[in-house]
Design a protein around this motif. Structure first.
Motif, short mmCIF file in Angstrom:
data_model
loop_
_atom_site.label_atom_id
_atom_site.label_comp_id
_atom_site.label_asym_id
_atom_site.label_seq_id
_atom_site.Cartn_x
_atom_site.Cartn_y
_atom_site.Cartn_z
N GLU A 1 38.97 53.97 102.46
CA GLU A 1 38.03 54.28 103.54
C GLU A 1 37.71 55.77 103.55
O GLU A 1 36.55 56.19 103.68
CB GLU A 1 38.61 53.85 104.89
N LYS A 2 38.72 56.60 103.41
CA LYS A 2 38.50 58.05 103.37
C LYS A 2 37.74 58.45 102.11
O LYS A 2 36.88 59.33 102.14
CB LYS A 2 39.83 58.78 103.45
N MET A 3 38.04 57.81 101.01
CA MET A 3 37.34 58.13 99.77
C MET A 3 35.86 57.75 99.88
O MET A 3 34.99 58.49 99.40
CB MET A 3 37.98 57.39 98.59
N GLU A 4 35.56 56.62 100.54
CA GLU A 4 34.18 56.20 100.70
C GLU A 4 33.41 57.16 101.62
O GLU A 4 32.23 57.45 101.38
CB GLU A 4 34.13 54.78 101.26
N ARG A 5 34.05 57.67 102.66
CA ARG A 5 33.41 58.62 103.58
C ARG A 5 33.05 59.91 102.82
O ARG A 5 31.95 60.46 102.97
CB ARG A 5 34.34 58.93 104.73
N THR A 6 33.95 60.37 102.02
CA THR A 6 33.69 61.58 101.23
C THR A 6 32.54 61.36 100.25
O THR A 6 31.69 62.23 100.08
CB THR A 6 34.96 61.99 100.45
N LEU A 7 32.49 60.19 99.66
CA LEU A 7 31.41 59.88 98.72
C LEU A 7 30.07 59.83 99.43
O LEU A 7 29.06 60.34 98.91
CB LEU A 7 31.69 58.54 98.03
N ARG A 8 30.02 59.26 100.64
CA ARG A 8 28.77 59.17 101.39
C ARG A 8 28.26 60.55 101.77
O ARG A 8 27.07 60.85 101.69
CB ARG A 8 28.98 58.31 102.63
N SER B 1 28.75 63.32 100.17
CA SER B 1 28.24 63.95 98.94
C SER B 1 26.87 63.40 98.57
O SER B 1 26.00 64.14 98.10
CB SER B 1 29.22 63.71 97.79
N ARG B 2 26.68 62.09 98.80
CA ARG B 2 25.39 61.50 98.47
C ARG B 2 24.28 62.06 99.37
O ARG B 2 23.18 62.36 98.90
CB ARG B 2 25.45 59.98 98.63
N LEU B 3 24.55 62.21 100.68
CA LEU B 3 23.55 62.76 101.60
C LEU B 3 23.20 64.20 101.24
O LEU B 3 22.03 64.60 101.28
CB LEU B 3 24.07 62.69 103.04
N GLN B 4 24.18 64.98 100.89
CA GLN B 4 23.93 66.36 100.49
C GLN B 4 23.10 66.41 99.22
O GLN B 4 22.21 67.25 99.07
CB GLN B 4 25.27 67.08 100.27
N GLU C 1 22.07 71.75 90.77
CA GLU C 1 23.17 71.42 89.85
C GLU C 1 24.49 71.29 90.60
O GLU C 1 25.30 70.40 90.32
CB GLU C 1 23.28 72.49 88.77
N LEU C 2 24.73 72.17 91.57
CA LEU C 2 25.96 72.08 92.36
C LEU C 2 26.00 70.78 93.15
O LEU C 2 27.06 70.13 93.23
CB LEU C 2 26.05 73.28 93.32
N ALA C 3 24.87 70.40 93.73
CA ALA C 3 24.83 69.14 94.47
C ALA C 3 25.07 67.95 93.55
O ALA C 3 25.79 67.00 93.89
CB ALA C 3 23.49 69.00 95.19
N ASP C 4 24.45 68.01 92.36
CA ASP C 4 24.66 66.94 91.38
C ASP C 4 26.13 66.85 90.97
O ASP C 4 26.71 65.75 90.89
CB ASP C 4 23.80 67.19 90.13
N MET C 5 26.73 68.01 90.70
CA MET C 5 28.12 68.03 90.27
C MET C 5 29.05 67.53 91.38
O MET C 5 29.98 66.76 91.13
CB MET C 5 28.52 69.45 89.86
N THR C 6 28.78 67.97 92.60
CA THR C 6 29.63 67.55 93.71
C THR C 6 29.59 66.04 93.89
O THR C 6 30.62 65.38 94.08
CB THR C 6 29.18 68.25 95.02
N TYR C 7 28.39 65.48 93.79
CA TYR C 7 28.28 64.04 93.95
C TYR C 7 28.92 63.31 92.76
O TYR C 7 29.62 62.30 92.95
CB TYR C 7 26.82 63.61 94.08
N ALA C 8 28.68 63.81 91.55
CA ALA C 8 29.26 63.17 90.36
C ALA C 8 30.78 63.19 90.43
O ALA C 8 31.45 62.19 90.10
CB ALA C 8 28.78 63.87 89.09
N ALA D 1 32.58 63.38 93.20
CA ALA D 1 32.99 62.48 94.28
C ALA D 1 32.91 61.02 93.83
O ALA D 1 33.78 60.20 94.15
CB ALA D 1 32.11 62.71 95.51
N GLU D 2 31.86 60.71 93.08
CA GLU D 2 31.70 59.34 92.58
C GLU D 2 32.80 59.00 91.58
O GLU D 2 33.39 57.90 91.63
CB GLU D 2 30.33 59.19 91.93
N ALA D 3 33.10 59.94 90.67
CA ALA D 3 34.16 59.71 89.68
C ALA D 3 35.51 59.57 90.39
O ALA D 3 36.34 58.72 90.02
CB ALA D 3 34.20 60.85 88.67
#
Length: 491
Positions: free
Chosen positions: A118-125, A127-130, A284-291, A293-295
């Motif tokens: 649940e916490k991992m999914e919140r962090t991923l969401r 990152s996706r919004l950002q 690029e930073l936003a892409d990296m942060t999301y990637a 978080a997704e990984a």
């Protein structure tokens, strides 16, 4: 560490004869023979057995014999898994479940630790919004920049064309003005005089020559000018064309001013290198942060599983605990591929080689093994003695073996066939080297020898004696070379 080996037997019967004991029970029979010899010697000593002639010392002798000798090293070590996996937290997060504890046996693929998803999914969401926000800003900036660059390119192209058109029209205007001035300067008389002079000269020239052709061409031009000069339409046409050209130049210059204004405005809104770098870096930073978080989410979802069959030897993980990436969680040692580790002395290390066979006794059961690794660097013990790390790979294992237990090792090092053997207790040594006492015609004789491999029972003799020599089996107090003795053959 003790060493042990086996020979083929002790001499029996006549001088120089040998008998090979059967391999089964060979060592036990040898111990019995040696014990009998020692008892006989003690009895003789207690009885004061001496010869009737001169009080000679009685000694027990034996002949060297040919046989097989296996040198071995006996020691002990610790049972360990050959494959060791120290498991670290693959991602930062909160642990939900820890399914194992130290000492547990696990199979390959078993789940060991689970994350709080649940916490991992919140962090991923988050990152996706950002990422979406950054992407929208980036696309808007690129669209504005594209339009500005388009207008700038248009202005640059038009300015180049306008510059050329203005230049060309100004040159044309000058040419028209020159023609008008020329036409007005020339008078009919002047043209007539030129025509008369050229006509006269032409008559003097030979038709077809180059000079004749040039003069005739000039005469034609003068005639044309005379005809044009007679017409007032020519001058009026020049003046009209001059006016049109001047008007075009004015239009071009006005359009040029517009393009210069457009260029200046576009240059102010086109992204420079610093602006573009900032937008690129933010995206690029936003892409990296999301990637990342997704990984991390995908890794956490998989959980931490055993990579092989093994035993959990350490476990520092606790349910509900937050962990940083790289935190050590547990240690897993293989249970199917095992080894025994020990440290060998300098002397034993020189006898060891990879591939040598070994018997490994663990909890009363013997397993076959072989030397798999010998360290290339010695370490000092607490007594400052250099020791070399050695590993024995177990060729066979079962589920009853427990990691961390002590194991008794018998490592078979060198082996010789048809070697000349003597009992270990017959060999003496001093600063000059190894030697044997032999009895020659009732006199003690010292014979230097070169020894080969040894066991606890036998020693291989490479040089110095033959099977005919009567070797004194044990050292006697006060025994010296040249001493007369009474020979007592070994039973």
């Amino acid at each position: 560490m003790k060493k042990e080996g086996a020979g083929d037997g002790l001499p029996q019967g006549s001088k120089g004869s040998t008998r090979a004991w059967p391999k089964r029970g060979k060592k036990r029979k040898m111990y019995i023979i040696i014990a009998v010899v020692i008892v006989a010697f003690v009895i003789l000593r207690l009885a004061g057995l001496v010869s009737d002639q001169g009080g000679e010392t009685a000694v027990t002798v034996i002949h060297a014999w040919k046989g097989e000798l296996q040198e071995s090293i006996r020691t002990s070590g610790t049972v360990l898994g050959e494959e060791v996996q120290v498991i670290y937290a693959p991602v930062a997060g909160t642990l939900a479940e820890v399914y194992v504890a130290a000492g547990d046996a696990v199979k390959e693929g078993d789940m060991l630790i689970g994350y709080d998803m649940e916490k991992m999914e919140r962090t991923l969401r988050q990152s996706r919004l950002q990422l979406e926000k950054s992407a929208a800003g980036y696309k808007g900036a690129l669209a504005d920049n594209s339009e500005s660059k388009k207008r700038l390119a248009e202005a640059n192209v038009n300015l180049d064309v306008l510059e050329q058109q203005i230049t060309d029209n100004k040159a044309y205007l000058k040419e028209l003005q020159d023609q008008l001035q020329t036409s007005q300067r020339q008078t009919r008389n002047g043209l007539a005089a030129s025509s008369y002079e050229l006509t006269r000269k032409l008559q003097e020239l030979t038709p077809g020559t180059q000079e004749y052709i040039q003069v005739n061409s000039e005469l034609s031009r003068i005639s044309y000018l005379q005809s044009v000069a007679d017409s007032s339409d020519y001058v009026a046409g020049l003046e009209q064309e001059i006016a049109q050209v001047q008007e075009r130049i004015t239009d071009y210059e006005e359009y040029k001013a517009q393009m210069e204004s457009q260029k200046a405005a576009s240059e102010n809104t086109v992204m420079d290198a610093y602006d573009r770098t900032q937008y690129d870096v933010d995206k690029e930073l936003a892409d990296m942060t999301y990637a990342e978080a997704e990984a991390a989410y995908d890794l956490a979802k998989q959980g931490i599983v055993a990579g092989f069959d093994g035993i959990v030897t350490q476990c520092q993980a606790n349910p509900g605990a937050p962990v940083a990436e790289g935190t050590q969680l547990l240690t897993l040692e293989s249970s199917s591929t095992l080894k025994v580790s020990f440290r060998a002395s300098q002397i034993d290390a020189l006898k060891l080689a990879t591939g040598q066979k070994a018997d490994v006794e663990i909890a009363g059961k013997v397993y076959p093994g072989e030397v798999s690794k010998i360290d290339r660097m010695a370490v000092k013990s607490e007594t400052n003695t250099p020791l070399v790390g050695v590993e024995i790979h177990l060729l066979e294992t079962d589920d009853t073996i427990i990691l961390g237990l002590d194991a008794k090792l018998t490592i078979y090092t060198n082996q010789v066939q048809d070697a000349l053997l003597v009992p270990v207790e017959a060999v003496n040594g001093d600063k000059d080297g190894d030697f044997l006492y032999v009895a020659e015609n009732g006199i003690v004789t010292r014979k230097p020898v070169v020894c080969g491999i040894s066991s606890d029972i036998y020693t291989e003799v490479l040089e110095g004696i033959t099977m005919e020599d009567e070797i004194i089996l044990a050292s006697y107090t006060g025994l010296t070379e040249g001493m007369p003795v009474t020979v007592v053959p070994a039973p």
